[in-house]
Design a protein around this motif. Structure first.
Motif, mmCIF file in Angstrom:
data_model
loop_
_atom_site.group_PDB
_atom_site.id
_atom_site.type_symbol
_atom_site.label_atom_id
_atom_site.label_comp_id
_atom_site.label_asym_id
_atom_site.label_seq_id
_atom_site.Cartn_x
_atom_site.Cartn_y
_atom_site.Cartn_z
ATOM 1 N N SER A 55 0.834 -1.204 0.000
ATOM 2 C CA SER A 55 0.000 0.000 0.000
ATOM 3 C C SER A 55 0.872 1.258 0.000
ATOM 4 N N PRO B 113 3.307 5.434 -7.382
ATOM 5 C CA PRO B 113 2.203 4.869 -8.151
ATOM 6 C C PRO B 113 2.664 4.320 -9.502
ATOM 7 N N GLY B 114 2.187 3.130 -9.792
ATOM 8 C CA GLY B 114 2.502 2.488 -11.070
ATOM 9 C C GLY B 114 3.846 1.797 -11.119
ATOM 10 N N GLU C 92 2.286 1.683 -3.484
ATOM 11 C CA GLU C 92 1.252 2.146 -4.419
ATOM 12 C C GLU C 92 0.945 3.628 -4.222
ATOM 13 N N THR C 93 0.981 4.090 -2.972
ATOM 14 C CA THR C 93 0.689 5.489 -2.671
ATOM 15 C C THR C 93 1.842 6.410 -3.044
#
Length: 150
Positions: A103, A110-111, A106-107
């Motif tokens: 998480s 991103p990507g 991802e935050t």
């Protein structure tokens, strides 16, 4: 219930850093009998997740991992040093660590693909999070490992 805290290396207190190093040595070096250089140069650029329990005279570090931004170790983002203290194993903290680590990536990235060097016996565990092997099994400090990507 653990108290989860993210820290950059400069934000770690001396006591927190000591607990991190002590837990990593207890499990990876002593318990797993793997002689290696724990101070590998990546801690300073990493984000550290500490899962603690209050205690006297000091808090107890029950779980830990570090997230490495893209370009620090691999072109991809990464996480490692995933660890739970022996006395709190089988309580699901390993899953929580991985979920919180993914998480965070991802935050903050991103990507970005995520690459890990996993202990081979944990391959199925990481496949449950969408990782797939990208290397043959290899020896790292006496412990079979496999590179995986997501």
């Amino acid at each position: 219930m653990l108290d989860w805290q993210w820290r950059r290396f400069p934000e770690l207190t001396v006591d927190e850093l000591y607990r991190v190093v002590a837990l990593r040595q207890q499990v990876f070096i002593v318990e797993q009998k793997s002689i290696y250089q724990d101070a590998d140069g990546y801690d300073r650029g990493s984000h550290h997740l500490l899962g603690g329990l209050p205690g006297e005279p000091e808090p107890f570090l029950a779980a830990y991992l570090r997230v490495l931004p893209p370009g620090l170790k691999y072109p991809e983002a990464s996480f490692g040093r995933v660890i739970t203290a022996p006395r709190v194993r089988s309580q699901g903290y390993g899953k929580t660590l991985v979920e919180k680590g993914l998480s965070f990536i991802e935050t903050h990235f991103p990507g970005a693909p995520v690459r890990i060097g996993a202990q081979h016996y944990l391959q199925r565990f990481y496949e449950g999070y969408g990782f797939r092997p990208i290397s043959d099994v290899y020896d790292e400090d006496g412990v079979p490992h496999i590179d995986m990507i997501r």
